[in-house]
Structures are given as C-alpha cells and as structure tokens.
Motif scaffolding. Structure first.
Motif, PDB file in Angstrom:
ATOM      1  N   ASN A  18     -42.403 -42.757   3.401  1.00 45.63           N
ATOM      2  CA  ASN A  18     -41.799 -43.365   4.054  1.00 45.63           C
ATOM      3  C   ASN A  18     -40.268 -43.985   3.508  1.00 45.63           C
ATOM      4  O   ASN A  18     -40.448 -44.847   2.629  1.00 45.63           O
ATOM      5  N   ALA A  19     -38.983 -44.112   3.775  1.00 41.38           N
ATOM      6  CA  ALA A  19     -38.136 -44.295   3.487  1.00 41.38           C
ATOM      7  C   ALA A  19     -37.694 -45.775   4.349  1.00 41.38           C
ATOM      8  O   ALA A  19     -37.282 -45.069   4.976  1.00 41.38           O
ATOM      9  N   GLY A  68     -36.921 -49.383  11.559  1.00 35.50           N
ATOM     10  CA  GLY A  68     -36.096 -49.111  11.816  1.00 35.50           C
ATOM     11  C   GLY A  68     -35.478 -48.131  12.046  1.00 35.50           C
ATOM     12  O   GLY A  68     -35.777 -47.903  12.879  1.00 35.50           O
ATOM     13  N   GLY A  69     -34.364 -46.988  11.053  1.00 35.28           N
ATOM     14  CA  GLY A  69     -33.987 -45.607  12.098  1.00 35.28           C
ATOM     15  C   GLY A  69     -34.020 -44.680  11.255  1.00 35.28           C
ATOM     16  O   GLY A  69     -34.695 -45.130  10.524  1.00 35.28           O
ATOM     17  N   GLY A  70     -34.008 -43.625  11.280  1.00 35.01           N
ATOM     18  CA  GLY A  70     -34.157 -42.531  10.744  1.00 35.01           C
ATOM     19  C   GLY A  70     -35.920 -42.272  10.658  1.00 35.01           C
ATOM     20  O   GLY A  70     -36.530 -42.394  11.123  1.00 35.01           O
ATOM     21  N   ALA A  93     -39.328 -42.905  12.353  1.00 37.78           N
ATOM     22  CA  ALA A  93     -39.817 -42.180  13.645  1.00 37.78           C
ATOM     23  C   ALA A  93     -41.511 -42.096  12.807  1.00 37.78           C
ATOM     24  O   ALA A  93     -42.257 -42.280  13.671  1.00 37.78           O
ATOM     25  N   ILE A  94     -41.829 -42.365  11.672  1.00 35.80           N
ATOM     26  CA  ILE A  94     -42.521 -42.853  11.126  1.00 35.80           C
ATOM     27  C   ILE A  94     -43.668 -43.627  11.749  1.00 35.80           C
ATOM     28  O   ILE A  94     -44.741 -44.210  12.351  1.00 35.80           O
ATOM     29  N   HIS A  95     -43.106 -45.161  12.062  1.00 35.58           N
ATOM     30  CA  HIS A  95     -43.003 -46.611  12.763  1.00 35.58           C
ATOM     31  C   HIS A  95     -43.671 -46.048  14.081  1.00 35.58           C
ATOM     32  O   HIS A  95     -44.595 -46.176  14.773  1.00 35.58           O
ATOM     33  N   ALA A 122     -30.926 -40.127   1.322  1.00 32.39           N
ATOM     34  CA  ALA A 122     -29.413 -39.070   1.436  1.00 32.39           C
ATOM     35  C   ALA A 122     -29.629 -39.678   2.808  1.00 32.39           C
ATOM     36  O   ALA A 122     -28.794 -38.547   2.824  1.00 32.39           O
ATOM     37  N   GLY A 123     -30.020 -40.392   3.678  1.00 32.45           N
ATOM     38  CA  GLY A 123     -29.622 -40.486   4.905  1.00 32.45           C
ATOM     39  C   GLY A 123     -29.049 -41.113   5.455  1.00 32.45           C
ATOM     40  O   GLY A 123     -27.272 -41.175   4.582  1.00 32.45           O
ATOM     41  N   ILE A 124     -28.885 -42.368   5.884  1.00 27.75           N
ATOM     42  CA  ILE A 124     -27.979 -43.666   6.474  1.00 27.75           C
ATOM     43  C   ILE A 124     -27.552 -44.323   4.954  1.00 27.75           C
ATOM     44  O   ILE A 124     -26.496 -45.210   5.192  1.00 27.75           O
TER      45      ILE A 124
END
Length: 170
Positions: free
Chosen positions: A20-21, A29-31, A35-37, A122-124
């Motif tokens: 998980n990032a 959080g986001g991204g 999604a994982i949560h 590499a996302g937010i």
C-alpha cells in the motif's frame, strides 16, 4: 526473483502481500491507499489504528514499512509504506528506494513469496512516472529477498508503459 507487470487494480491481486502506498497517518486516504482500505474493509483500519496507538503515534515515517491483515482482500497481508513527496529541488530518491527495500524486508519477515507493488509516490505525491519506474524496478531487482514473484500492478496505460520500458532493459 521473477518480476512481472500487470495492468489493473492492485486490490484484485491474488498474492501473499499487497503493498500500500500509504500516507503517514495509516488511516486511509486517496488513490491506492483509499482503494485498499475500501476494498479490504474495516479490519485493515482497525489494525492501523492499533499501530498508531502503539508504535507509530506520530505516523509511519517516510521510507519505512509495516504490515497489517489484508482484511477482505484476496491477499494475506497489506504492507504499508509511505513514499516521499517528489521535489524537483531536493533528491529524495533514497527515501523511495527505502520504500521498496523495507517492503521486501517486511515481506521476508512474514514469509511472503508473492507480492504486488503499486508505483509508490507516482500518483498524488508527484514523482515523475519514468523515474518512479526506474527506481522501483531496479530496487526490487537488486534487493536480496526470499520473495519469488514480484509484480508491479499499474492502473494506467502510461504507468504500465513506463514500467515496461524499464523491465525490458533488465
């Protein structure tokens, strides 16, 4: 270690551990983190709250990793790591390298043989995708680990293409 690429949703991967990032709070959080949560359900958040109440009261430091259950995900573990925010004026690549090394260290402690990584930072957090791919693939490839199956699960075609160029050069 076999390195492969998958274009898709990391929460659907049938592996021992999903990375998980995460953000430093460990509370979702986001991204990828969100999604994982969401997909993993409340068990992940419950364990993250326990980690915050004990070892990580100030949050998980950048570049470190810690594991929780995977809840309802088709994996056994979630390994949370906090990537650095990209800065064009400060080289933080050592922190991004640490995310992958520490995730593999935790994986080894858990006896993980298959792991799925996102493109950390590499996302937010703004890390340029080509550089994120180079650091991720080269770090995982050069890190000694008992993991035999490492996959990078990329959500967009651009991310997949960036990682594909690096893997092809190995």
């Amino acid at each position: 270690m076999k390195i492969s690429l998958v274009r898709g949703d990391i929460t659907e991967q049938r592996v021992d551990a999903i990375v998980n990032a995460a953000n430093a709070s460990l509370l979702g959080g986001g991204g990828v983190d969100g999604a994982i949560h969401r997909r993993g359900g409340p068990a992940i958040l419950d364990e993250c709250r326990k980690l915050r109440a004990s070892s990580y009261g100030g949050g998980l430091p950048t570049g470190q990793a810690v594991a929780t259950t995977a809840g309802e995900l088709p994996a056994r573990w979630v390994i949370h790591t906090v990537g650095p925010v990209y800065s064009p004026s400060q080289d933080r690549s050592d922190q991004l390298i640490s995310c992958y090394r520490e995730s593999l260290r935790v994986a080894d402690e858990l006896g993980v043989t298959s792991i799925a990584f996102p493109a950390v930072s590499a996302g937010i957090y703004g890390w340029p995708m080509d550089d994120a791919a180079r650091i991720a693939v080269n770090t995982v490839n050069s890190t000694s680990s008992s993991v035999s199956d490492a996959r990078f699960v990329l959500f967009t075609e651009d991310a997949y293409a960036a990682f594909e160029r690096v893997v092809a050069a190995l």
